[in-house]
Enzyme design. Structure first.
Site, PDB file in Angstrom:
ATOM      1  N   ALA A   1       0.860  -1.179   0.000  1.00 11.65           N
ATOM      2  CA  ALA A   1       0.000   0.000   0.000  1.00 11.65           C
ATOM      3  C   ALA A   1       0.897   1.230   0.000  1.00 11.65           C
ATOM      4  O   ALA A   1       2.095   1.129   0.295  1.00 11.65           O
ATOM      5  CB  ALA A   1      -0.866  -0.011   1.252  1.00 11.65           C
TER       6      ALA A   1
ATOM      7  N   GLY B   1       0.598  -5.194   0.711  1.00 13.92           N
ATOM      8  CA  GLY B   1      -0.579  -5.209  -0.156  1.00 13.92           C
ATOM      9  C   GLY B   1      -0.291  -5.779  -1.533  1.00 13.92           C
ATOM     10  O   GLY B   1      -1.199  -6.259  -2.212  1.00 13.92           O
TER      11      GLY B   1
ATOM     12  N   GLU C   1      -0.539  -9.440  -1.004  1.00  9.68           N
ATOM     13  CA  GLU C   1      -1.962  -9.721  -0.738  1.00  9.68           C
ATOM     14  C   GLU C   1      -2.785  -9.700  -2.033  1.00  9.68           C
ATOM     15  O   GLU C   1      -3.771 -10.422  -2.161  1.00  9.68           O
ATOM     16  CB  GLU C   1      -2.495  -8.708   0.282  1.00  9.68           C
ATOM     17  CG  GLU C   1      -1.926  -8.919   1.689  1.00  9.68           C
ATOM     18  CD  GLU C   1      -2.305  -7.806   2.638  1.00  9.68           C
ATOM     19  OE1 GLU C   1      -3.016  -8.087   3.620  1.00  9.68           O
ATOM     20  OE2 GLU C   1      -1.916  -6.648   2.379  1.00  9.68           O
TER      21      GLU C   1
ATOM     22  N   GLU D   1       4.395  -5.488   7.063  1.00 12.42           N
ATOM     23  CA  GLU D   1       3.581  -4.469   7.739  1.00 12.42           C
ATOM     24  C   GLU D   1       3.969  -4.316   9.213  1.00 12.42           C
ATOM     25  O   GLU D   1       3.927  -3.209   9.762  1.00 12.42           O
ATOM     26  CB  GLU D   1       2.099  -4.836   7.646  1.00 12.42           C
ATOM     27  CG  GLU D   1       1.480  -4.641   6.270  1.00 12.42           C
ATOM     28  CD  GLU D   1       1.655  -5.846   5.359  1.00 12.42           C
ATOM     29  OE1 GLU D   1       0.967  -5.904   4.327  1.00 12.42           O
ATOM     30  OE2 GLU D   1       2.499  -6.710   5.657  1.00 12.42           O
TER      31      GLU D   1
HETATM   32  N1  T1G Z   1       4.688   3.285  -0.215  1.00 12.99           N
HETATM   33  C1  T1G Z   1       5.171   4.499  -0.590  1.00 12.99           C
HETATM   34  N2  T1G Z   1       6.473   4.723  -0.977  1.00 12.99           N
HETATM   35  C2  T1G Z   1       7.271   3.659  -0.991  1.00 12.99           C
HETATM   36  C3  T1G Z   1       6.832   2.354  -0.611  1.00 12.99           C
HETATM   37  C4  T1G Z   1       5.461   2.196  -0.220  1.00 12.99           C
HETATM   38  N3  T1G Z   1       4.970   1.004   0.133  1.00 12.99           N
HETATM   39  N4  T1G Z   1       7.886   1.515  -0.728  1.00 12.99           N
HETATM   40  C5  T1G Z   1       8.930   2.250  -1.165  1.00 12.99           C
HETATM   41  N5  T1G Z   1       8.569   3.526  -1.317  1.00 12.99           N
HETATM   42  C6  T1G Z   1       9.409   4.629  -1.810  1.00 12.99           C
HETATM   43  C7  T1G Z   1      10.582   4.939  -0.881  1.00 12.99           C
HETATM   44  O1  T1G Z   1      10.218   5.829   0.132  1.00 12.99           O
HETATM   45  C8  T1G Z   1      11.577   5.567  -1.848  1.00 12.99           C
HETATM   46  O2  T1G Z   1      11.181   6.894  -2.056  1.00 12.99           O
HETATM   47  C9  T1G Z   1      11.336   4.783  -3.137  1.00 12.99           C
HETATM   48  O3  T1G Z   1      10.031   4.199  -3.000  1.00 12.99           O
HETATM   49  C10 T1G Z   1      12.326   3.674  -3.346  1.00 12.99           C
HETATM   50  O4  T1G Z   1      12.354   2.884  -2.180  1.00 12.99           O
HETATM   51  C11 T1G Z   1      -2.710  -3.098   3.293  1.00 12.99           C
HETATM   52  C12 T1G Z   1      -0.938  -1.796   4.947  1.00 12.99           C
HETATM   53  C13 T1G Z   1      10.318  -2.072  -1.974  1.00 12.99           C
HETATM   54  C14 T1G Z   1      12.179  -3.260  -0.872  1.00 12.99           C
HETATM   55  O5  T1G Z   1       6.631  -2.084   3.867  1.00 12.99           O
HETATM   56  O6  T1G Z   1      10.756  -2.251   1.725  1.00 12.99           O
HETATM   57  O7  T1G Z   1       0.979  -2.847   2.266  1.00 12.99           O
HETATM   58  O8  T1G Z   1      13.093   8.012  -0.973  1.00 12.99           O
HETATM   59  O9  T1G Z   1      14.674   3.551  -1.491  1.00 12.99           O
HETATM   60  O10 T1G Z   1      16.031   0.083  -1.438  1.00 12.99           O
HETATM   61  O11 T1G Z   1      -1.461  -4.834   4.132  1.00 12.99           O
HETATM   62  O12 T1G Z   1      11.247   0.286  -0.520  1.00 12.99           O
HETATM   63  O13 T1G Z   1      13.018   7.696  -3.432  1.00 12.99           O
HETATM   64  O14 T1G Z   1      11.414   9.288  -2.328  1.00 12.99           O
HETATM   65  O15 T1G Z   1      13.438   1.732  -0.275  1.00 12.99           O
HETATM   66  O16 T1G Z   1      15.170  -0.601  -3.713  1.00 12.99           O
HETATM   67  C15 T1G Z   1       4.090  -2.720   3.078  1.00 12.99           C
HETATM   68  C16 T1G Z   1       8.296  -0.913   1.863  1.00 12.99           C
HETATM   69  C17 T1G Z   1       3.336  -1.441   3.065  1.00 12.99           C
HETATM   70  C18 T1G Z   1       7.586  -2.206   1.705  1.00 12.99           C
HETATM   71  C19 T1G Z   1      12.606  -1.262  -2.348  1.00 12.99           C
HETATM   72  N6  T1G Z   1       5.240  -2.607   2.210  1.00 12.99           N
HETATM   73  N7  T1G Z   1       9.324  -0.723   0.860  1.00 12.99           N
HETATM   74  O17 T1G Z   1      13.784  -0.968  -1.674  1.00 12.99           O
HETATM   75  O18 T1G Z   1      14.239   1.374  -2.636  1.00 12.99           O
HETATM   76  S1  T1G Z   1       1.979  -1.508   4.175  1.00 12.99           S
HETATM   77  C20 T1G Z   1       6.441  -2.292   2.701  1.00 12.99           C
HETATM   78  C21 T1G Z   1      10.489  -1.390   0.909  1.00 12.99           C
HETATM   79  C22 T1G Z   1       0.816  -2.468   3.367  1.00 12.99           C
HETATM   80  C23 T1G Z   1      -1.349  -3.659   3.414  1.00 12.99           C
HETATM   81  C24 T1G Z   1      -0.394  -2.823   4.170  1.00 12.99           C
HETATM   82  C25 T1G Z   1      11.523  -0.986  -0.089  1.00 12.99           C
HETATM   83  C26 T1G Z   1      11.609  -1.910  -1.316  1.00 12.99           C
HETATM   84  P1  T1G Z   1      12.233   8.019  -2.196  1.00 12.99           P
HETATM   85  P2  T1G Z   1      13.745   2.412  -1.536  1.00 12.99           P
HETATM   86  P3  T1G Z   1      14.916  -0.046  -2.401  1.00 12.99           P
END
Ligand code: T1G
Length: 700
Positions: free
Chosen positions: A69, A108, A111, A131
């Site tokens: 998400a 998400g 999911e 999450e």
């Molecule tokens: N939402 C918004 N921005 C995101 C994002 C996300 N989920 N994931 C990454 N970004 C942005 C990040 O801030 C950065 O921005 C750019 O993308 C590159 O990321 C309903 C509630 C995917 C492994 O927790 O672990 O789903 O700094 O520098 O090292 O159940 O990003 O360039 O402006 O980290 O290659 C669950 C979070 C969400 C995954 C890539 N998902 N992301 O790593 O690049 S909650 C996560 C990561 C959810 C549902 C629930 C990593 C990555 P900027 P990066 P990277």
């Protein structure tokens, strides 16, 4: 492929004969923001209403499938359609839907796969439900659908660890159905054709039953009560997965949704999301984005604990290292420490065993500083003495090639003075690693007055290469972290002098979320380090300052330096740790000497005073420009000083208290000690104009 329809800017449909592809194209990580949710919803609805399609494949454009998400939306009013509703529509679709996942399918994103009727992974895929690391739980069906596909133990593991699971393991666990090679769109076409032809089995996850495993649930719940008592989300996750064993999917999804919203409303969620974005924002500064100088080989001066740790960190990042020591014995000790570190990395799975020898072969030990003539970066890591350091930098100035960067690992000395010992101060900066340097993720990049912009950029590039969290710091005694530590460390000592016990202070702060209280940390690091610092500062200590080191000095005079001597504030015998009764005697004697009548402190008093002290100095560090933003301070304390991640850092936490209340507290405490407790101007201004530290982070 003939017919492409753009549902919205981020979602497109492609129909060819009896199959259709839905492409998600929302760089950088295809997060399911409002437009993606709306587009997916409309795409499935459109294909259902138009008919003529026997199978749909959903894939992602760019380097990854959906990484979850859109975290940036959290904490804001939710925008329809809600993700669970979109996924329920996909699951209910009469047309089989296959999810094609490449790169990472997280939260998400995974999911979405679980709601589809089949899941195809592309080699290199990693799936995860991280999450929990954001103080949340999988809120779009993960806690209900994954147990149906992979059983309870695997679901508990994925949801509670948040780890990124390699595709092969996910395949074996039944979380994905196929693993293929190829470009996502090509794999999507093949998978849709196979689903249409029936050679790729499709089914609704909701029709599957969860194999009960109450033992696993109870064992996990018990373990969490012991290990994560302070956290909210992990316990909710177990409740959700337990519910999956007892109810039809629709009720389980309802339960999960309510639990998800409870998590969303916790300060822990806010703290952990602040940490997520803060970790990325620290390098989001103009200086870090400049052109960096190439680093092909690194020279390390000093084979002690820090030098060996820094060398190990470089070797693990594939950087050849030339290690310099003054004597063979020290050099051998350094090489042995590095070898042990590398073997430890193999054991921890950080380095494949077949890469061990090649990694160590990149280490060149030497007794001749002249051998640093061809390196691109030198990191000096010798003991903290200005005379020794300026002599070394003076010599380096005559040895290093033009353009080579000269860095000091000093943890508090004046980097401007060190740079002035060379004819090229523009090529000098501080690179302050934290012990053990090959494990601790923090790197303070200390920018001196004359440090060139591309040298700063190189510091940040190195941090990224070493997988460190690089934080820009200005020059002052202790930079960001140690300056703040030296201030709140005093409050821990004052609390003991005034009536609390070291154990009570430690327990209160561990109850706040620190992994270890300050007295245990002191024993671990070695009490002799603080003793040396107090002696170093004795000559320049402000006479108005209440001396905080009386008890610690007495302990050190006994030769008790903590774990390394088996005794400090605590006694260490094997795994047994107990308070050192002699310390209680010393405390009593020092109180008497100072004419102090001990008083009662509640655990909350201890937390309030300790945290207010930390916040005060952290605020001054921002005010003085040593840290450019409050989030820089937060990340330093999170990654270098064991600050509880779920609290986001001292200045994020400060906003939960409010500047007015902090000013009130400091003014109250100042009645006892007006020298130690002073209201920083920045806090007073914030109390007057209502700004927060979060406001100061905005736009970064
Ligand atoms: N939402 C918004 N921005 C995101 C994002 C996300 N989920 N994931 C990454 N970004 C942005 C990040 O801030 C950065 O921005 C750019 O993308 C590159 O990321 C309903 C509630 C995917 C492994 O927790 O672990 O789903 O700094 O520098 O090292 O159940 O990003 O360039 O402006 O980290 O290659 C669950 C979070 C969400 C995954 C890539 N998902 N992301 O790593 O690049 S909650 C996560 C990561 C959810 C549902 C629930 C990593 C990555 P900027 P990066 P990277």
């Amino acid at each position: 492929m003939s017919d492409i329809h753009q549902v919205n800017d981020l979602i497109s449909i492609e129909v060819d004969g009896d199959i259709a592809l839905i492409c998600i194209d929302n760089p950088p990580v295809n997060a399911t923001g409002q437009a993606v949710r709306q587009g997916l919803n409309d795409a499935v609805a459109r294909l259902a209403s138009e008919g003529g399609v026997k199978a749909i494949a959903i894939y992602g454009a760019g380097r990854t499938f959906v990484a979850g998400a859109d975290i940036k939306e959290f904490g804001k009013p939710p925008q329809p359609p809600a993700l669970p509703d979109v996924y329920n529509r996909i699951e209910a679709s009469e047309i089989p839907v296959v999810a094609i996942m490449h790169g990472t399918a997280l939260g998400g994103g995974f999911e979405l796969g679980l709601a589809a009727h089949a899941r195809v992974g592309i080699e290199g895929l990693r799936v995860g439900l991280p999450e929990v690391a954001l103080g949340l739980l999988p809120g779009a069906g993960g806690t209900q659908r994954l147990p149906r596909l992979s059983g309870i133990p695997f679901a508990l593991d994925m949801c509670l660890s948040g780890r990124h699971v390699p595709a092969q393991e996910a395949l074996e666990a039944g979380a994905i159905d196929r693993l293929e090679a190829g470009e996502p769109r090509d794999v999507a076409i093949r998978a849709a054709q196979d689903a249409a032809a029936g050679t790729l089995k499709t089914r609704r996850t909701c029709d599957l039953q969860v194999a009960p495993d109450d033992d696993a649930l109870e064992r996990t719940a018990e373990k969490l009560r012991k290990t994560q008592a302070l956290l909210f989300a992990p316990h909710k996750i177990v409740e959700c997965i337990h519910t999956a064993t007892k109810t039809p999917l629709s009720e389980g999804l309802q339960f999960e949704r309510e639990a998800f919203m409870e998590c969303m409303d916790t300060p822990q969620r806010a703290g952990l999301i602040h940490a997520f974005f803060g970790e990325r924002a620290v390098s989001n500064i103009p200086e870090a984005k400049g052109e960096a100088r190439p680093i092909g080989k690194v020279g390390i001066i000093g084979g002690g604990t820090m030098g060996s740790g820094i060398a190990t960190s470089c070797l693990l990042a594939g950087l050849p290292v030339r290690l310099i020591e003054v004597a063979q014995e020290g050099l051998d000790r350094g090489v042995a420490t590095i070898t042990g570190n590398i073997d430890g990395a193999v054991k921890r799975g950080k380095l494949p065993a077949d890469k061990r020898d090649a990694t160590l072969a990149m280490l060149e030990p030497s007794l001749a500083m002249e051998d640093l003539a061809d390196v691109d970066l030198v990191v000096e890591a010798v003991f903290e003495d200005m005379g020794v350091k300026t002599e070394i930098f003076g010599k380096l100035d005559t040895i290093c090639k033009p353009g080579a960067i000269m860095a000091s690992n000093t943890s508090y000395l004046d980097v401007n003075e060190i740079a002035a010992a060379t004819s090229r101060p523009a090529d000098v900066l501080g690179l302050h690693f934290f012990s053990p340097a090959h494990v601790m993720r923090l790197l303070e990049i200390v920018v001196a007055d004359k440090t060139a912009p591309d040298v700063v950029a190189t510091g940040f590039a190195l941090a990224k290469r070493l997988k460190k969290v690089g934080v820009r710091a200005g020059v002052c005694d202790g930079f960001i972290g140690n300056r703040i530590l030296s201030h709140y460390g005093k409050e821990a000592a004052y609390l003991v002098l005034d009536g609390a016990t070291p154990q009570q202070v430690d327990a209160a702060l561990e109850g706040f979320g620190f992994a270890m209280g300050p007295h245990k940390v002191g024993d671990l690091a070695g009490l002799d380090i603080g003793w040396a610092t107090r002696k170093r500062k004795a000559g320049t200590r402000d006479p108005n300052e209440r001396y905080s080191g009386a008890v610690a000095d007495r302990i050190c005079e006994e030769g008790w330096f903590g774990r390394k001597t088996g005794k400090g504030y605590y006694i260490y015998e094997g795994k047994d740790i107990r308070p050192n009764p002699d310390v209680a005697r010393i405390i009593e004697e020092e109180r008497e000497k100072a004419g102090i009548t001990p008083r009662e402190f509640t655990d909350q008093d201890i937390v309030d005073r300790y945290m207010t002290a930390m916040i005060s100095e952290a605020a001054r560090v921002v005010e003085d420009g040593i840290a450019k933003r409050p989030l820089d301070v937060d990340m330093v304390l999170l990654f270098g000083y064991g600050f509880p991640r779920f609290r986001g850092g001292p200045l994020h936490y400060a906003d939960t208290i409010g500047a007015a209340e902090l000013v009130r507290r400091i003014e109250t405490y100042a009645k006892e000690d007006a020298h130690y407790w002073q209201v920083p101007d920045i806090l007073r201004r914030m109390a007057e104009d209502g700004t927060t530290f979060a406001d100061m982070n905005k736009g970064t």
